[in-house]
Design a protein around this motif. Structure first.
Motif, PDB file in Angstrom:
ATOM      1  N   CYS A 124     -71.384  -0.686  14.980  1.00  0.00           N
ATOM      2  CA  CYS A 124     -70.097  -0.915  15.641  1.00  0.00           C
ATOM      3  C   CYS A 124     -70.280  -1.557  17.021  1.00  0.00           C
ATOM      4  O   CYS A 124     -71.285  -1.347  17.696  1.00  0.00           O
ATOM      5  N   ARG A 125     -69.247  -2.297  17.408  1.00  0.00           N
ATOM      6  CA  ARG A 125     -69.167  -2.749  18.799  1.00  0.00           C
ATOM      7  C   ARG A 125     -68.534  -1.621  19.627  1.00  0.00           C
ATOM      8  O   ARG A 125     -67.523  -1.043  19.230  1.00  0.00           O
ATOM      9  N   TRP A 126     -69.138  -1.334  20.777  1.00  0.00           N
ATOM     10  CA  TRP A 126     -68.548  -0.352  21.676  1.00  0.00           C
ATOM     11  C   TRP A 126     -68.970  -0.653  23.099  1.00  0.00           C
ATOM     12  O   TRP A 126     -69.998  -1.301  23.344  1.00  0.00           O
ATOM     13  N   ILE A 127     -68.148  -0.224  24.047  1.00  0.00           N
ATOM     14  CA  ILE A 127     -68.479  -0.363  25.459  1.00  0.00           C
ATOM     15  C   ILE A 127     -68.120   0.940  26.170  1.00  0.00           C
ATOM     16  O   ILE A 127     -67.315   1.728  25.672  1.00  0.00           O
ATOM     17  N   ALA A 128     -68.723   1.163  27.333  1.00  0.00           N
ATOM     18  CA  ALA A 128     -68.435   2.342  28.153  1.00  0.00           C
ATOM     19  C   ALA A 128     -67.982   1.884  29.531  1.00  0.00           C
ATOM     20  O   ALA A 128     -68.634   1.046  30.163  1.00  0.00           O
TER      21      ALA A 128
END
Length: 284
Positions: A124-128
């Motif tokens: 998955c693509r994810w960012i924080a």
């Protein structure tokens, strides 16, 4: 440290705006001090330092791309609510964390939630996002690079809570106190404050509350208005501002409900605040 899980949605603009505390802008560049972590495979697609020059709108587009690239991908319930948002808040008396520590926390929660698997190259693509004091937001798209849907663990809330306790120990952070009076309230007659708090909780509930439903419709309309030729970006922008103000009202009402039920000198905290359950979650 208190994790919170929000209702899944079909666009990252609302969660990203909530994480930033302001409307997503095509002018504001999010530096590495704000985007403290992201899915590991992203570096393979970028030039050195390219991600540090992306605007908030570009990050939103990046998270939304899988929905456009895989138009037939759907979740277990047959919906397209692929954007998952979780946040974590530190205790008010916790020390100030540095960027490396925030990044570590982000990756650990991403692994606990099933967004990140070190052996998975098409995940998955994810960012924080770390844009608000003592708070971290992780936003992910459950549509994987191969077009498959990433199922969430059925015990996701328990996994997030367990990881929070481990992180507190490893980084020497303050653990939240148990919810005051939680056990002794069983079978008791609620007082006036508890009744009022219950009404406010129904209004602000992210899963079934009327304010969340209205805000979701406004955010969806804003997104569609921005894509309509001839509508102009100002209409979508104004709708996003309205949705953002409505969310602030929800937060104020939620804080008021917490004060109504808090005992003097105690913090009304629980290990995990499930803003909403993720429908159709299964173990990966």
């Amino acid at each position: 440290m208190i994790p919170r899980l929000y209702e899944p949605c079909g666009t990252p603009h609302g969660p990203l705006g909530e994480a930033l505390g302001r409307v997503v802008s095509a002018e504001e560049v999010l530096t590495k001090d704000t985007v403290v972590a992201y899915w590991p495979a992203l570096d393979a697609y970028l030039l050195d330092g390219e991600a540090s020059a992306w605007t908030a709108a570009q990050w939103a587009e990046h998270l939304e791309d899988p929905l456009l690239e895989h138009p037939f991908a759907a979740g277990p319930a047959g919906d397209r609510m692929a954007v998952v948002h979780l946040s974590v808040r530190l205790h008010p008396d916790d020390r100030r964390l540095n960027g490396t520590e925030w990044s570590e926390i982000a990756h650990r929660f991403a692994r606990a939630a099933g967004f990140e698997n070190p052996r998975d190259t098409v995940g998955c693509r994810w960012i924080a996002i770390q844009a608000q004091s003592g708070r971290l937001d992780v936003i992910a798209n459950l549509i994987r690079l191969d077009g498959a849907w990433q199922d969430l663990p059925a015990n996701l809330l328990e996994r997030l809570a367990a990881e929070a306790r481990r992180i507190e120990q490893d980084l020497r952070l303050i653990a939240p106190a148990a919810a005051p009076g939680r056990r002794c309230l069983t079978g008791s007659v609620p007082d006036a404050s508890s009744q009022l708090a219950g009404v406010l909780a129904q209004l602000t509930d992210e899963r079934s509350g009327p304010l969340a439903a209205v805000r979701g419709l406004i955010e969806h309309t804003a997104h569609r208005a921005a894509l309509q030729p001839g509508t102009g970006p100002d209409i979508g922008h104004r709708l996003e501002l309205i949705a953002h103000r409505l969310h602030r009202i929800q937060q104020d009402l939620d804080a008021t409900a917490s004060r109504l039920t808090a005992r003097p000198g105690r913090l009304p905290a629980v290990p995990v605040v499930p803003a909403a359950h993720v429908a159709g979650g299964h173990s990966p």
